[in-house]
Write an enzyme that holds these catalytic residues in place. Structure first.
Site, PDB file in Angstrom:
ATOM      1  N   ASP A  50      82.721  58.879 -73.931  1.00  0.00           N
ATOM      2  CA  ASP A  50      83.666  58.100 -72.780  1.00  0.00           C
ATOM      3  C   ASP A  50      83.386  58.999 -71.602  1.00  0.00           C
ATOM      4  O   ASP A  50      83.155  60.281 -71.534  1.00  0.00           O
ATOM      5  CB  ASP A  50      85.217  58.056 -73.013  1.00  0.00           C
ATOM      6  CG  ASP A  50      85.552  56.954 -74.028  1.00  0.00           C
ATOM      7  OD1 ASP A  50      84.717  56.017 -74.337  1.00  0.00           O
ATOM      8  OD2 ASP A  50      86.665  57.420 -74.855  1.00  0.00           O
ATOM      9  N   TYR A  78      84.902  66.972 -82.761  1.00  0.00           N
ATOM     10  CA  TYR A  78      85.462  66.671 -81.486  1.00  0.00           C
ATOM     11  C   TYR A  78      86.645  67.562 -81.361  1.00  0.00           C
ATOM     12  O   TYR A  78      87.517  67.758 -82.499  1.00  0.00           O
ATOM     13  CB  TYR A  78      86.187  65.322 -81.346  1.00  0.00           C
ATOM     14  CG  TYR A  78      85.159  64.019 -81.349  1.00  0.00           C
ATOM     15  CD1 TYR A  78      84.511  63.521 -80.069  1.00  0.00           C
ATOM     16  CD2 TYR A  78      84.734  63.317 -82.704  1.00  0.00           C
ATOM     17  CE1 TYR A  78      83.680  62.405 -80.062  1.00  0.00           C
ATOM     18  CE2 TYR A  78      83.874  62.421 -82.391  1.00  0.00           C
ATOM     19  CZ  TYR A  78      83.394  61.996 -81.396  1.00  0.00           C
ATOM     20  OH  TYR A  78      82.603  60.754 -81.389  1.00  0.00           O
ATOM     21  N   ASP A  92      94.362  57.384 -73.565  1.00  0.00           N
ATOM     22  CA  ASP A  92      94.076  58.704 -72.717  1.00  0.00           C
ATOM     23  C   ASP A  92      94.716  58.721 -71.440  1.00  0.00           C
ATOM     24  O   ASP A  92      95.606  57.783 -71.196  1.00  0.00           O
ATOM     25  CB  ASP A  92      92.447  58.815 -72.768  1.00  0.00           C
ATOM     26  CG  ASP A  92      91.825  57.588 -71.994  1.00  0.00           C
ATOM     27  OD1 ASP A  92      92.583  57.143 -71.187  1.00  0.00           O
ATOM     28  OD2 ASP A  92      90.425  57.499 -72.378  1.00  0.00           O
ATOM     29  N   ARG A 184      90.787  59.001 -80.229  1.00  0.00           N
ATOM     30  CA  ARG A 184      92.003  58.487 -79.441  1.00  0.00           C
ATOM     31  C   ARG A 184      92.975  57.564 -80.061  1.00  0.00           C
ATOM     32  O   ARG A 184      94.170  57.785 -80.086  1.00  0.00           O
ATOM     33  CB  ARG A 184      91.492  57.585 -78.455  1.00  0.00           C
ATOM     34  CG  ARG A 184      90.661  58.202 -77.027  1.00  0.00           C
ATOM     35  CD  ARG A 184      90.525  57.200 -76.019  1.00  0.00           C
ATOM     36  NE  ARG A 184      89.193  56.429 -76.402  1.00  0.00           N
ATOM     37  CZ  ARG A 184      89.124  55.226 -76.110  1.00  0.00           C
ATOM     38  NH1 ARG A 184      90.159  54.576 -75.274  1.00  0.00           N
ATOM     39  NH2 ARG A 184      88.030  54.434 -76.336  1.00  0.00           N
TER      40      ARG A 184
END
Length: 332
Positions: A50, A78, A92, A184
């Site tokens: 992203d 991550y 987010d 997310r």
């Protein structure tokens, strides 16, 4: 009379650049930038990152694009920061709040909740994601205001750990997961389970497949390597606004890993120069050695550490299925 094929524009350079993508840049833009700097014939990446995220974006140039699926199927790591107390439309900081809570989870409660997210789990992707619905991307439909009902998918989380409690509303987590996992969504679902809601405020990818964090190079480092090979403009050309071209790609090519670096999980056979030449022509070669298997469905063949072909071993012979050409990368 048959028409001759159009000659590809660019250099036939082959290799992987493990880019440390800066926050704010899209994955497609990053690939385009690298392809332009290297004057490469083709380029692709192994897994979208992203724009709001930073970190590892492996970019394949030339024939190395043939190995992209092997990297995409690898594990990813991550590190992400979750802000408790609110859920957003995008999971987010890009989207507005949808629900909020005054509750804040304890460290013990978070650690206990994490246990439910390790292994194979059912996960509903974020509404703003690249998942396709009837041929359209979910994020495009969401931006058009459509109400989406995304189905849960089975994904694999190999590891999920609490790294730091920054304060009562902020927690740093690290996840090692398989293809198709959205961190997310992990933050969103954790917030719901803990009764406080949550969304990601920072996201960084540190590993993809066999590539490690130490192997990443920044965009500034790539630009600096390009500058080393640029032509020298005379004063008149510079005053006229001419742009200095890259004419020496040595420093740039030195940042690349060979395509074989993406194939750590495959059985490797080492070819002699003569064997490699025959394989590049599409011919099978007999393999010798007590440890060579008689059959193996997926094999990489190398010469002096450089990838020559992907193929299979049948009755003790290596049979190429996909041959690699182009200029070899200089690193690794």
């Amino acid at each position: 009379m048959a028409r001759r094929g159009k000659k590809p524009k660019g250099r036939p350079i082959s290799g992987w650049l493990v880019l440390d993508k800066p926050k704010g840049m899209g994955s497609t833009d990053a690939v385009g930038k690298i392809k332009w700097l290297y004057f490469a014939q083709k380029a692709g990446h192994a897994g979208t990152l992203d724009p709001l995220a930073s970190g590892m974006l492996p970019i394949a140039l030339g024939d190395a694009t043939k190995t992209v699926p092997y990297v995409m199927d690898g594990r990813k790591v991550y590190r992400f920061t979750v802000r408790w107390g609110a859920e957003t439309t995008t999971d987010d900081t890009e989207g507005p709040f949808t629900v909020m809570s005054e509750a804040r989870p304890s460290e013990a409660a978070i650690r206990e909740a994490l246990l439910d997210y390790v292994g194979e789990i059912a996960q509903v992707p974020p509404r703003f994601s690249a998942v396709k619905i009837d041929g359209a991307r979910a994020y495009d439909l969401a931006r058009e205001g459509e109400e989406l009902e995304l189905e849960a998918r089975t994904v694999t989380v190999h590891r999920l750990e609490l790294v730091e409690m920054v304060d009562e509303a902020t927690t740093v987590l690290e996840a090692e997961c398989g293809k198709g996992t959205y961190v997310r969504a992990i933050a969103r679902d954790l917030g719901r389970d803990l009764g406080c809601y949550g969304h990601i405020i920072e996201l960084r990818r540190t590993s993809v497949g066999g590539f490690s964090e130490e192997e990443m190079v920044t965009l500034d480092e790539v630009e600096a390597a390009a500058d080393q090979g640029r032509e020298q403009l005379d004063a008149e050309a510079a005053e006229a606004g001419a742009k200095a071209r890259v004419v020496n790609f040595g420093a740039l090519d030195g940042l690349l890993f060979d395509a074989a670096a993406a194939l750590d999980d495959l059985y490797e056979v080492t070819l002699s120069s003569d064997q490699a030449g025959r394989v590049r022509l599409g011919n099978s070669v007999l393999l010798r050695g007590a440890n060579v298997p008689a059959f193996c469905e997926e094999v990489m063949a190398t010469e002096a550490g450089r990838l020559v072909a992907l193929g299979a071993i049948e009755q003790g012979s290596f049979k190429p299925k996909r041959v690699f050409g182009g200029t070899a990368a200089a690193r690794g």
